[in-house]
Motif scaffolding. Structure first.
Motif, mmCIF file in Angstrom:
data_model
loop_
_atom_site.group_PDB
_atom_site.id
_atom_site.type_symbol
_atom_site.label_atom_id
_atom_site.label_comp_id
_atom_site.label_asym_id
_atom_site.label_seq_id
_atom_site.Cartn_x
_atom_site.Cartn_y
_atom_site.Cartn_z
ATOM 1 N N TRP A 285 17.582 -69.747 18.142
ATOM 2 C CA TRP A 285 16.597 -70.855 17.753
ATOM 3 C C TRP A 285 17.057 -71.771 18.424
ATOM 4 O O TRP A 285 16.309 -73.097 18.314
ATOM 5 C CB TRP A 285 16.286 -71.200 16.416
ATOM 6 C CG TRP A 285 14.487 -69.907 16.090
ATOM 7 C CD1 TRP A 285 14.831 -69.368 15.228
ATOM 8 C CD2 TRP A 285 13.668 -70.983 16.670
ATOM 9 N NE1 TRP A 285 14.451 -68.594 15.698
ATOM 10 C CE2 TRP A 285 13.397 -69.732 16.212
ATOM 11 C CE3 TRP A 285 12.450 -71.337 17.574
ATOM 12 C CZ2 TRP A 285 11.405 -69.012 16.508
ATOM 13 C CZ3 TRP A 285 11.647 -71.036 17.912
ATOM 14 C CH2 TRP A 285 10.434 -70.283 17.236
ATOM 15 N N ASP A 286 18.793 -72.254 18.653
ATOM 16 C CA ASP A 286 19.267 -73.522 18.531
ATOM 17 C C ASP A 286 20.123 -73.212 20.473
ATOM 18 O O ASP A 286 20.941 -73.473 20.715
ATOM 19 C CB ASP A 286 20.459 -73.684 18.134
ATOM 20 C CG ASP A 286 21.360 -72.612 17.812
ATOM 21 O OD1 ASP A 286 21.358 -71.616 18.291
ATOM 22 O OD2 ASP A 286 22.517 -73.015 17.287
ATOM 23 N N LEU B 99 15.668 -72.878 8.702
ATOM 24 C CA LEU B 99 17.015 -73.573 10.710
ATOM 25 C C LEU B 99 17.697 -74.741 10.065
ATOM 26 O O LEU B 99 19.136 -74.310 10.463
ATOM 27 C CB LEU B 99 15.591 -74.528 11.376
ATOM 28 C CG LEU B 99 14.889 -73.798 12.174
ATOM 29 C CD1 LEU B 99 14.066 -74.664 13.418
ATOM 30 C CD2 LEU B 99 15.330 -72.854 13.260
ATOM 31 N N ARG C 210 20.746 -71.961 8.219
ATOM 32 C CA ARG C 210 21.368 -71.102 9.604
ATOM 33 C C ARG C 210 20.051 -70.145 9.868
ATOM 34 O O ARG C 210 20.958 -68.841 9.471
ATOM 35 C CB ARG C 210 22.540 -70.865 9.618
ATOM 36 C CG ARG C 210 23.406 -72.527 9.838
ATOM 37 C CD ARG C 210 24.813 -72.051 9.886
ATOM 38 N NE ARG C 210 25.036 -72.448 8.179
ATOM 39 C CZ ARG C 210 25.190 -73.394 7.975
ATOM 40 N NH1 ARG C 210 25.390 -74.555 8.018
ATOM 41 N NH2 ARG C 210 26.150 -73.060 6.482
ATOM 42 N N TRP D 152 29.186 -64.237 13.757
ATOM 43 C CA TRP D 152 27.871 -63.912 12.419
ATOM 44 C C TRP D 152 26.927 -64.567 13.624
ATOM 45 O O TRP D 152 26.794 -66.325 13.204
ATOM 46 C CB TRP D 152 27.977 -65.220 10.764
ATOM 47 C CG TRP D 152 29.245 -64.253 10.402
ATOM 48 C CD1 TRP D 152 29.985 -62.827 10.673
ATOM 49 C CD2 TRP D 152 28.954 -64.184 8.809
ATOM 50 N NE1 TRP D 152 29.973 -62.397 9.718
ATOM 51 C CE2 TRP D 152 29.913 -63.547 8.413
ATOM 52 C CE3 TRP D 152 28.668 -65.807 8.404
ATOM 53 C CZ2 TRP D 152 30.615 -63.277 6.895
ATOM 54 C CZ3 TRP D 152 28.866 -65.301 6.773
ATOM 55 C CH2 TRP D 152 29.871 -64.229 6.001
ATOM 56 N N TRP E 170 23.713 -66.869 14.202
ATOM 57 C CA TRP E 170 22.713 -67.480 13.386
ATOM 58 C C TRP E 170 21.500 -67.948 14.075
ATOM 59 O O TRP E 170 21.172 -67.416 14.749
ATOM 60 C CB TRP E 170 22.946 -68.722 12.829
ATOM 61 C CG TRP E 170 24.860 -69.300 12.237
ATOM 62 C CD1 TRP E 170 24.903 -68.274 11.710
ATOM 63 C CD2 TRP E 170 25.207 -70.385 12.846
ATOM 64 N NE1 TRP E 170 26.374 -68.974 11.688
ATOM 65 C CE2 TRP E 170 26.038 -69.999 11.532
ATOM 66 C CE3 TRP E 170 24.806 -71.527 13.349
ATOM 67 C CZ2 TRP E 170 27.404 -71.570 11.759
ATOM 68 C CZ3 TRP E 170 26.016 -72.724 13.238
ATOM 69 C CH2 TRP E 170 27.042 -72.179 12.470
ATOM 70 N N MET E 171 19.979 -68.390 13.253
ATOM 71 C CA MET E 171 18.788 -69.181 13.634
ATOM 72 C C MET E 171 18.538 -67.794 14.380
ATOM 73 O O MET E 171 17.888 -68.255 15.837
ATOM 74 C CB MET E 171 18.929 -70.100 14.577
ATOM 75 C CG MET E 171 20.409 -71.551 13.420
ATOM 76 S SD MET E 171 20.208 -72.907 14.034
ATOM 77 C CE MET E 171 20.891 -73.345 12.900
#
Lengths: 382, 170
Positions: free
Chosen positions: B104-105, B132, B135, B159, B161-162
């Protein structure tokens, strides 16, 4: 006073020491040195490579770009939306809140909380602002201004983190230089030690070769008659054993009245006669025959002999050659030149022993002596 | 008898219609709520096919719980989620050689080596759904850190995220 145990254990201990010494040679020490050099280089390479990976191979990965930088980018995006939109509607609010959430997620990291005091208040400010934006209780311009403080905090974090990274890289560089020095000097030392061991090994090898050559020379000398240069009794036995599968002719030669010769002309002349006789035997029997001096005035010749006719021919040739040579013998009882008594036989070591063949030839020789010397006799093939 | 069956059938159809209507209403309302509209689904891409799975479905499927040290939070966290390898097999039939992730980022990465039961796709943390801000809504973690230094975040680069979408790369 040596105890029973000591007397038993001492030889074992000596044996063990010899066994260990056999494996610890200069060559093995040299190889061990070069192996140690390889291990050192591999160890250093393994040490340096992951460190380089850690510091210089982070681009494009999750933490390649600082989390603070990415967080700040989202806050600036939110700020841009807040300041640029003329009519601020719900979709814009949603977009700003999304950016604030993303920024929050990237900033809310333990290491920032621990090292930077502005982190927690900044996150609280973002949380509060999100709530007020969703409820519409804060105008966009005021919201954009409220973001300045978290952005400042993130910029501070970025700069400090860059400093920390720079310091870490400097430390790493210094450490690498130190390791490099250690590697260079230790490699040189190990290499020099390895070369030294190699030189010692070469020296030992040359010594061993020299000793072996000397031993072989001594062995050769031990098989030769020093007066005539032909083989001796030991050489005869060795050679016969080597040519075990052939049919061999054996001729025993004895100089008649050699004692009288020596008495009349002296031992130097006697020695001279022995040398001349050895040469005569060589000439008459040819290259194929091997000559031996068995002691005193007794000679032997061994050669490849396929049948009895060949052996008889050799005996004739020898006697005729001697007569032609006409070596003077001033003390010969029969007023002759030097004469020989020759006994011969043909044998194969596969079928009979050399001792038996020697005895047969010797009997033939004594038959000649008994018959008045100056002639040859042959014992039938064995 | 047939009247009873007709009544049951009508009742069943009515219940289905009501559920569908409620779902539609929920989606419409949710799309107007600013923060809820994002990060509510995961896109699974396999060639030309894209399948969306709601995060709530994934939370319901989360059957694995583990407490582990999260280096980003600097503490032990109780994480709940799905074994990622099994999830991939359910979605793609087998574990693809590589996966392309979009977060998402806007972070994007392609990584391989997912045929490993050590990976957990986390949906909840300490009993709370991931957002979010934490994370989420989905995050990949390793159940066993191995010999890695937890103080060094560089060691936990994979790892992800998001997570917004996962694309199989064959």
């Amino acid at each position: 006073m040596v105890s029973k145990h000591e007397s038993f254990e001492q030889p074992v201990a000596v044996g063990t020491r010899r066994g260990v010494r056999r494996y610890i040679t200069w060559l093995s020490l040299c190889l061990t040195s070069f192996m140690a050099l390889m291990v050192l280089i591999m160890y250093e390479a393994r040490w340096v490579y992951p460190e380089i990976q850690a510091y210089f191979s982070q681009t494009g990965s999750l933490t390649g770009q600082q989390l603070a930088t990415r967080s700040r980018n989202y806050l600036q995006r939110a700020q841009q939306t807040l300041l640029n939109e003329q009519r601020f509607e719900e979709e814009h609010t949603a977009l700003v809140v999304l950016n604030l959430d993303l920024a929050y997620g990237l900033m809310d990291v333990d290491i920032y909380h621990r090292h930077y005091a502005c982190t927690t208040p900044s996150l609280a400010a973002l949380d509060s602002l999100s709530l007020r934006l969703e409820s519409g209780s804060v105008p966009p311009f005021a919201a954009a201004r409220e973001l300045l403080e978290p952005i400042d905090c993130l910029t501070h974090i970025e700069m400090s983190q860059l400093d920390r990274r720079g310091k870490a890289i400097n430390d790493f560089s210094e450490s690498t230089r130190r390791h490099n020095d250690v590697l260079t000097y230790s490699s040189m030392i190990i290499f020099a030690v390895g070369l030294l061991f190699w030189a010692m090994h070469e020296r030992q090898l040359r010594r061993t070769e020299r000793a072996t050559a000397q031993t072989l020379a001594w062995m050769q000398r031990a098989m030769r008659d020093p007066l005539t240069g032909i083989g001796n009794r030991s050489a005869l036995q060795r050679d016969v054993m080597v040519s075990a599968d052939e049919s061999l002719g054996l001729i025993l030669v004895d100089i008649d009245y050699f004692k009288q010769y020596n008495d009349a002309l002296g031992h130097p002349e006697g020695d001279q006669l022995l040398r001349r006789l050895a040469n005569l035997l060589k000439e008459q029997l040819g290259e194929d025959a091997t000559l031996y001096r068995l002691g005193g005035d007794e000679f032997a010749a061994v050669f490849s002999c396929p049948n009895d006719q060949a052996l008889i021919a050799c005996c004739h040739q020898l006697i005729d050659g001697l007569r032609r040579s006409a070596f003077k013998h001033p003390a010969h009882p029969d007023n002759k030149n030097v004469t020989l008594s020759v006994g011969a036989t043909r044998f194969s070591v596969m079928e009979t022993t050399f001792a038996y063949a020697y005895e047969a030839a010797d009997k033939a020789l004594y038959r000649v002596k008994a018959a008045g010397r100056d002639g040859w006799q042959m014992t039938a093939s064995l | 008898m047939s009247a009873v069956m007709s009544f049951v059938a009508v009742q069943s159809s009515l219940a289905k219609w009501l559920r569908a209507s409620l779902a539609c209403t929920f989606i419409i309302v949710a799309s107007y709520l600013p923060s809820i509209a994002y990060a509510q689904a995961l896109s699974m891409i396999n060639g030309n096919e894209t399948q969306k799975i709601t995060i709530s479905d994934l939370r319901q499927q989360s059957d694995t719980a583990v407490t582990l040290f999260d280096p980003y939070q600097g503490r032990d966290v109780e994480m709940r989620g799905l074994e990622f390898r099994r999830f991939l097999i359910d979605q793609f039939g087998e574990v693809p050689p590589a996966l392309h992730f979009i977060a998402w980022d806007d972070y994007e990465v392609t990584l391989s080596g997912w045929d490993d039961p050590n990976w957990l796709m986390v949906t909840e943390e300490d009993g709370e759904p991931l957002t979010l801000r934490t994370r989420g809504p989905l995050r990949l973690v390793e159940r066993n850190h191995g010999a890695r230094e937890v103080e060094s975040l560089r060691e936990f680069n994979d790892w992800i995220w998001m997570i917004r979408s996962i694309e199989a790369r064959w």
